[in-house]
Design an enzyme around this catalytic site. Structure first.
Site, PDB file in Angstrom:
ATOM      1  N   HIS A   1       0.832  -1.092  -0.074  1.00 15.92           N
ATOM      2  CA  HIS A   1      -0.095  -0.184  -0.084  1.00 15.92           C
ATOM      3  C   HIS A   1       0.990   1.385  -0.165  1.00 15.92           C
ATOM      4  O   HIS A   1       1.655   1.559   0.979  1.00 15.92           O
ATOM      5  CB  HIS A   1      -0.902  -0.038   1.489  1.00 15.92           C
ATOM      6  CG  HIS A   1      -1.831   0.993   1.523  1.00 15.92           C
ATOM      7  ND1 HIS A   1      -1.707   2.014   2.520  1.00 15.92           N
ATOM      8  CD2 HIS A   1      -2.930   1.312   0.988  1.00 15.92           C
ATOM      9  CE1 HIS A   1      -2.564   2.815   2.367  1.00 15.92           C
ATOM     10  NE2 HIS A   1      -3.309   2.451   1.496  1.00 15.92           N
TER      11      HIS A   1
ATOM     12  N   HIS B   1      -1.100  10.446  -2.732  1.00 15.91           N
ATOM     13  CA  HIS B   1      -2.453   9.911  -2.240  1.00 15.91           C
ATOM     14  C   HIS B   1      -3.389  10.866  -2.290  1.00 15.91           C
ATOM     15  O   HIS B   1      -4.660  10.855  -2.382  1.00 15.91           O
ATOM     16  CB  HIS B   1      -2.362   9.606  -0.665  1.00 15.91           C
ATOM     17  CG  HIS B   1      -3.711   9.114   0.034  1.00 15.91           C
ATOM     18  ND1 HIS B   1      -4.251  10.053   0.681  1.00 15.91           N
ATOM     19  CD2 HIS B   1      -4.420   7.765   0.041  1.00 15.91           C
ATOM     20  CE1 HIS B   1      -5.378   9.153   1.104  1.00 15.91           C
ATOM     21  NE2 HIS B   1      -5.341   8.072   0.615  1.00 15.91           N
TER      22      HIS B   1
HETATM   23  O1  G3P Z   1      -6.972   1.816  -2.195  1.00 15.97           O
HETATM   24  C1  G3P Z   1      -6.937   1.158  -0.935  1.00 15.97           C
HETATM   25  C2  G3P Z   1      -6.785   2.039   0.058  1.00 15.97           C
HETATM   26  O2  G3P Z   1      -5.515   2.434  -0.282  1.00 15.97           O
HETATM   27  C3  G3P Z   1      -7.763   2.986   0.196  1.00 15.97           C
HETATM   28  O3  G3P Z   1      -7.602   4.071   0.905  1.00 15.97           O
HETATM   29  O4  G3P Z   1      -6.993   6.231   1.473  1.00 15.97           O
HETATM   30  O5  G3P Z   1      -5.097   4.572   1.585  1.00 15.97           O
HETATM   31  O6  G3P Z   1      -6.145   5.303  -0.630  1.00 15.97           O
HETATM   32  P1  G3P Z   1      -6.342   5.141   0.783  1.00 15.97           P
HETATM   33 CA    CA Z   2      -4.982   3.615  -2.292  1.00 12.56          CA
END
Ligand code: G3P
Ligand code: CA
Length: 335
Positions: free
Chosen positions: A41, A83
């Site tokens: 992530h 992000h």
């Molecule tokens: O894309 C999966 C997860 O990353 C969603 O949350 O806010 O971390 O992009 P975010």
């Molecule tokens: Ca994400």
């Protein structure tokens, strides 16, 4: 359902894992019966500043089968990997006096906004650690990569990607529709096919439905809340029922609390999604963020793996890989 990376990865990504005991195999409850895959992530951002080539490279070295870039657009239409549309959290833009007068209020936030800057200008910034308590000694060292640079890295290391298109409606409102540029890049690289090592994620169903008309690559519908589970939904957060998303999506990316309740019990979400043929990729597993029932990260991961999550988003891929591989090595005797 498309023939997806989630089926292909059995052969591609997991070859280095410990072998299951031949006569005592653990039966994975995933859609394709393969062990759960690990998605880095924003890269291995528990250790290095997120969304940098260095954080993705570390994640690949740690064994992640998939890397996740979040995508936003510069004023000249280049996908860069961040992000948020705002830049103060994840970059050193506040230390650039030449950009001081570019700060402005959008909604209730006073900040610098990526779509107010050209790609050349974004390239002068350096990344910073975003979350409290994580290492900051790498702040100021690494550039902001483009989407295409992340795709190059993934191809060079034979890993898949799950790019998330961030806030397409907000970009469209500024005159920057992410869809044509995304489709152009995917077609150019042959990543628009059903068996391409990629899945495109988004929180906005309208965008995924449009994308579904253009490409055959797998699509992942992100959900923070579900009509089926929660009566008191936030009307500002888009949501779509599992039954409805199968019209345009191949998988679902739920907030992890939709899968396991505050007592650590299965909500039945994964089984319902699997019954519809949807691959399930929950987010976000973090070594440094306790869960509601007080489980440590290893317990939390073992629980979600045992329920049959097809892939997990984690800030700490080394931990998720270690726990997953331990379950493979244990076979059924460990459970
Ligand atoms: O894309 C999966 C997860 O990353 C969603 O949350 O806010 O971390 O992009 P975010
Ligand atoms: Ca994400």
């Amino acid at each position: 359902m498309r023939y997806s990376i989630w089926a292909l990865a059995v052969a591609a990504g997991l070859s280095a894992c410990a072998e299951p005991a031949a006569n005592d195999p653990y039966v994975w409850q995933t859609l394709n019966g393969a062990p759960t895959q690990v998605i880095a992530h924003r890269g291995a951002n528990g250790e290095l500043p997120e969304h940098t080539i260095e954080a993705y490279t570390l994640a690949i070295e740690q064994g992640a089968e998939i890397i996740e870039p979040d995508l936003v657009l510069t004023s000249d239409g280049i996908f860069v990997v961040r992000h948020d549309r705002w830049l103060s959290d994840s970059t050193d833009i506040a230390d650039h006096p030449e950009f001081a007068d570019r700060r402005r209020v959008v909604g209730d936030r006073d900040d610098w906004w990526v779509d107010d800057f050209t790609f050349e200008e974004i390239r002068t910034l350096r990344a910073r650690q975003v979350r409290e308590g994580r290492p900051t000694e790498f702040d100021g060292l690494y550039m902001i990569p483009t989407f295409e640079e992340v795709l190059d890295l993934a191809a060079a290391h034979d890993v898949a990607t799950e790019p998330e298109v961030k806030s397409p409606a907000a970009f469209i409102a500024t005159g920057l529709d992410p869809l044509p540029e995304l489709v152009r890049i995917l077609r150019l690289r042959g990543l628009d096919t059903a068996d391409a090592p990629i899945a495109i994620q988004c929180f906005e169903p309208d965008f995924l439905a449009r994308l579904n008309e253009e490409i055959d690559a797998p699509l992942l519908m992100l959900v923070f809340q579900m009509q089926e589970l929660e009566p008191g939904l936030d009307p500002l957060i888009p949501t779509v029922a599992l039954d409805d998303m199968v019209a345009f999506a191949d998988g679902v990316g739920p907030y992890k609390a939709l899968l396991v309740d505050t007592n650590g019990e299965d909500t039945g979400f994964i089984a319902r999604a699997h019954a519809l043929g949807l691959s399930v990729h929950p987010w976000t597993f973090r070594d440094d963020q306790p869960v509601a029932d007080g489980a440590d990260i290893e317990t939390e991961l073992r629980r979600i793996y045992a329920l049959g999550a097809d892939a997990v988003f984690t800030d700490f891929p080394a931990t998720a890989v270690r726990v997953r591989d331990a379950m493979i090595a244990e076979g059924a005797s460990g459970h």
